[in-house]
Design a protein around this motif. Structure first.
Motif, short mmCIF file in Angstrom:
data_model
loop_
_atom_site.label_atom_id
_atom_site.label_comp_id
_atom_site.label_asym_id
_atom_site.label_seq_id
_atom_site.Cartn_x
_atom_site.Cartn_y
_atom_site.Cartn_z
N VAL A 137 17.82 1.52 8.77
CA VAL A 137 16.40 1.99 8.64
C VAL A 137 16.29 2.60 7.03
CG1 VAL A 137 14.71 3.69 9.36
CG2 VAL A 137 16.34 2.82 11.13
N ARG A 138 15.24 1.93 6.41
CA ARG A 138 15.32 2.12 4.95
C ARG A 138 13.64 2.35 4.66
NH1 ARG A 138 19.70 0.44 1.93
NH2 ARG A 138 21.63 0.26 3.34
N ARG A 139 13.69 3.16 3.66
CA ARG A 139 12.44 3.44 2.87
C ARG A 139 11.71 2.18 2.33
NH1 ARG A 139 11.85 8.79 0.59
NH2 ARG A 139 9.93 7.98 -0.35
N LEU A 140 10.29 2.46 2.66
CA LEU A 140 9.47 1.07 2.31
C LEU A 140 8.64 1.75 1.35
CD1 LEU A 140 8.18 -0.24 5.76
CD2 LEU A 140 9.74 -1.26 3.94
N ASN A 141 8.31 2.83 0.89
CA ASN A 141 7.67 3.14 -0.18
C ASN A 141 8.39 3.59 -1.45
OD1 ASN A 141 8.43 5.51 1.03
ND2 ASN A 141 6.56 6.68 1.03
N VAL A 142 9.41 2.87 -1.63
CA VAL A 142 10.16 2.98 -2.88
C VAL A 142 9.99 1.85 -3.65
CG1 VAL A 142 11.52 4.87 -2.15
CG2 VAL A 142 12.29 2.51 -1.74
N ALA A 143 10.43 1.64 -4.92
CA ALA A 143 10.51 0.47 -5.89
C ALA A 143 11.62 -0.38 -5.36
CB ALA A 143 10.83 1.04 -7.25
N ASP A 144 12.81 0.14 -4.90
CA ASP A 144 13.74 -0.95 -4.80
C ASP A 144 13.96 -0.84 -3.19
OD1 ASP A 144 15.93 -2.67 -5.04
OD2 ASP A 144 17.30 -0.87 -5.47
N MET A 189 0.88 -1.10 0.02
CA MET A 189 -0.06 0.13 0.08
C MET A 189 0.95 1.26 0.04
SD MET A 189 -2.63 1.49 2.74
CE MET A 189 -1.36 1.40 4.24
N TYR A 190 1.79 1.39 0.63
CA TYR A 190 2.87 2.44 0.88
C TYR A 190 3.38 2.65 -0.51
CZ TYR A 190 3.09 0.74 5.72
OH TYR A 190 2.56 0.52 7.03
N ARG A 191 3.80 1.77 -1.44
CA ARG A 191 4.48 2.11 -2.75
C ARG A 191 3.27 2.44 -3.61
NH1 ARG A 191 7.93 -2.25 -0.84
NH2 ARG A 191 6.30 -4.02 -1.60
N GLU A 192 2.08 1.77 -3.64
CA GLU A 192 1.00 2.13 -4.42
C GLU A 192 0.78 3.70 -4.15
OE1 GLU A 192 -2.84 3.23 -4.91
OE2 GLU A 192 -2.73 2.56 -3.16
N TYR A 193 0.76 4.11 -2.88
CA TYR A 193 0.46 5.71 -2.56
C TYR A 193 1.44 6.45 -3.12
CZ TYR A 193 -3.82 5.70 0.18
OH TYR A 193 -5.25 5.80 0.69
N ALA A 194 2.79 6.02 -2.95
CA ALA A 194 3.82 6.98 -3.70
C ALA A 194 3.46 6.90 -5.04
CB ALA A 194 5.13 6.25 -2.99
N ALA A 195 3.41 5.98 -5.74
CA ALA A 195 3.47 5.76 -7.41
C ALA A 195 2.34 6.67 -7.75
CB ALA A 195 3.18 4.35 -7.74
N ARG A 196 1.22 6.70 -6.85
CA ARG A 196 0.08 7.40 -7.43
C ARG A 196 0.11 8.87 -7.04
NH1 ARG A 196 -4.98 7.65 -4.78
NH2 ARG A 196 -4.29 6.19 -3.47
#
Length: 466
Positions: free
Chosen positions: A210-217, A122-129
């Motif tokens: 600690v890394r971003r979760l709402n990114v593609a990679d 969901m986090y990645r879907e929001y960031a992409a949209r």
């Protein structure tokens, strides 16, 4: 959990060699604190008020939003919060927004459900949209979720601290007719907000783990293991930056404290020191009756000294792992019965104090809602706001924190009494250990698993892990 049950007891006992002795507790009198006006501290009454306050603060934010929670769920409530965060960023482009959730919890599906990308999808879907602007990070406290999670609490929005043990999903935010009850407090104080946001900035954003979760990679957990090891070591030394202040009329001393690790855990030491300092009355709130050995020892000392102790726990049917009869049983559904057995043993050992009214065990239940409260109220002048479940897992594995409120003028006494009275409306005092359901009446699957655990002594291990 199935793997734990099938593992040989000899190996299981060696996984977590908890120390038997701990250092003496730190003196609470010497703790630095923020002098917070009593009028700037409010107790919110219920999950609906918590949700409304959170959304209102997000909608009004102008400088920063820092949210720390175990998880932000992919459901209606989670999406409502994400929508509010993105709307706030669109309204105020300079607003800094960061959300921190547990790394492992965010990347798996719900227990018992099919495998999925978890909440991170969901986090990645929001960031992409909707584009950038809301940064969501995963915090890996341990290499595996079983051995510890991000259990730090506190939402900092501008100069407000909204503190609760709740995570963010439908049931915690009382969507769709059901709720999971927690405690909710709002503290308006710039210094306290700066300290709590500063801790996150220094120790989370400053770590390679600690890394971003709402990114593609998104990197794998395995690739982060060296960084996670360093992160754990840093967390054991971490502290909030709190000044030396003076308590003036109309203020309450508020000290934020972190806690992590089996030894030299500042939060554990302070909690024990506060418990030992009880003069007359203690109220303990915990969702899972599985008290650490040092806490049980102090409670015994207090009872021998003549102190009155109230302990409120959820009825096993109000446990978030409870599986109602008629639904397919999963191994995780054993936990409420383990906790009830712990409570039965404790009540049986303290029959005399229960009969006299010196010890009061309260079971909370309200329909099919669940109970997630934690914290301490000591005499009329100390309160502990925390997400700490007061169990061995919190004591040794999870990253925890708490706000210690010392109130010698008893300015918050009416708030605490009102909160306690509201909780008791849905609670029943346990008159005897035999009032609890007998293990002989448990469902067949539960009785079978309990026997297996007892024979292999894995019940002791589960009490340390759950």
């Amino acid at each position: 959990m199935n793997k734990l049950i099938s593992a040989p007891g000899r190996i299981a006992r060696r996984i977590l060699p908890f120390p038997r002795r701990r250092k003496p507790g730190a003196s609470t009198q010497a703790m630095p604190f923020f002098a917070v006006p009593a009028g700037a501290i409010a107790t919110l009454p219920d999950p609906a008020a918590f949700r409304q306050t959170l959304l209102r603060l997000i909608g009004q934010a102008t400088r920063r939003i820092v949210i720390v929670a175990l998880y932000l769920q992919d459901d209606d409530a989670g999406r409502e919060v994400l929508d509010a965060l993105y709307a706030a960023k669109a309204r105020a482009p300079d607003l800094q927004i960061a959300v921190f959730v547990d790394w492992h919890r965010a990347q798996r599906g719900l227990i018992g459900k099919q495998k999925s990308a978890g909440n991170a999808g969901m986090y990645r879907e929001y960031a992409a949209r909707l584009g950038p602007g809301v940064e969501i990070y995963g915090v890996p406290v341990q290499n595996r979720e079983l051995f510890g999670v991000l259990h730090l609490k506190g939402f900092v929005i501008d100069d407000a601290v909204l503190y609760s043990g709740a995570s963010l999903n439908d049931v915690y935010l009382a969507r769709h007719g059901r709720y999971r009850l927690d405690r909710y407090h709002l503290l308006q104080h710039a210094g306290l907000a700066d300290a709590m946001a500063g801790f996150v900035q220094k120790h989370f954003n400053g770590s390679d783990a600690v890394r971003r979760l709402n990114v593609a990679d998104v990197p794998s957990t395995k690739s982060l293991q060296p960084a996670i090891r360093e992160f754990r070591q840093a967390l054991q030394r971490a502290s909030y930056e709190v000044p030396q202040a003076s308590l003036v009329d109309g203020t309450v001393a508020v000290t934020p404290l972190p806690g992590f690790g089996r030894s030299d855990n500042t939060l554990n030491e302070v909690l024990l020191d506060l418990l030992r300092g009880t003069r007359q009355r203690l109220i303990v709130l915990t969702p899972y009756f599985n008290l650490p050995r040092p806490v049980r020892a102090v409670l015994g000392q207090l009872l021998r000294r003549g102190c009155t102790i109230d302990i409120m726990v959820g009825d096993k049917t109000a446990n978030d792992f409870y599986i109602p009869p008629g639904e397919p049983f999963k191994t995780i559904g054993l936990l409420p019965y383990l906790y009830e057995n712990n409570l039965r043993r404790f009540a049986r050992a303290h029959r005399r104090q229960i009969d006299s009214g010196q010890l009061n065990l309260h079971l909370w239940r309200d329909g099919d809602n669940s109970y997630h409260l934690k914290g301490l109220l000591i005499d009329d002048d100390v309160a502990v706001l925390t997400g700490n479940n007061l169990n061995p897992r919190a004591w040794s594995l999870d990253l925890e924190n708490a706000l210690i409120l010392r109130d010698p003028s008893r300015l918050l006494q009416a708030q605490h009494e009102a909160e306690w009275a509201a909780l008791r409306r849905h609670a029943t005092r346990l008159v005897d250990y035999q009032a609890l359901e007998s293990p002989r009446q448990y469902p067949p699957e539960v009785r079978k698993l309990l026997k297996r655990l007892s024979r292999s002594q894995l019940d002791h291990l589960l009490n340390r892990l759950m």
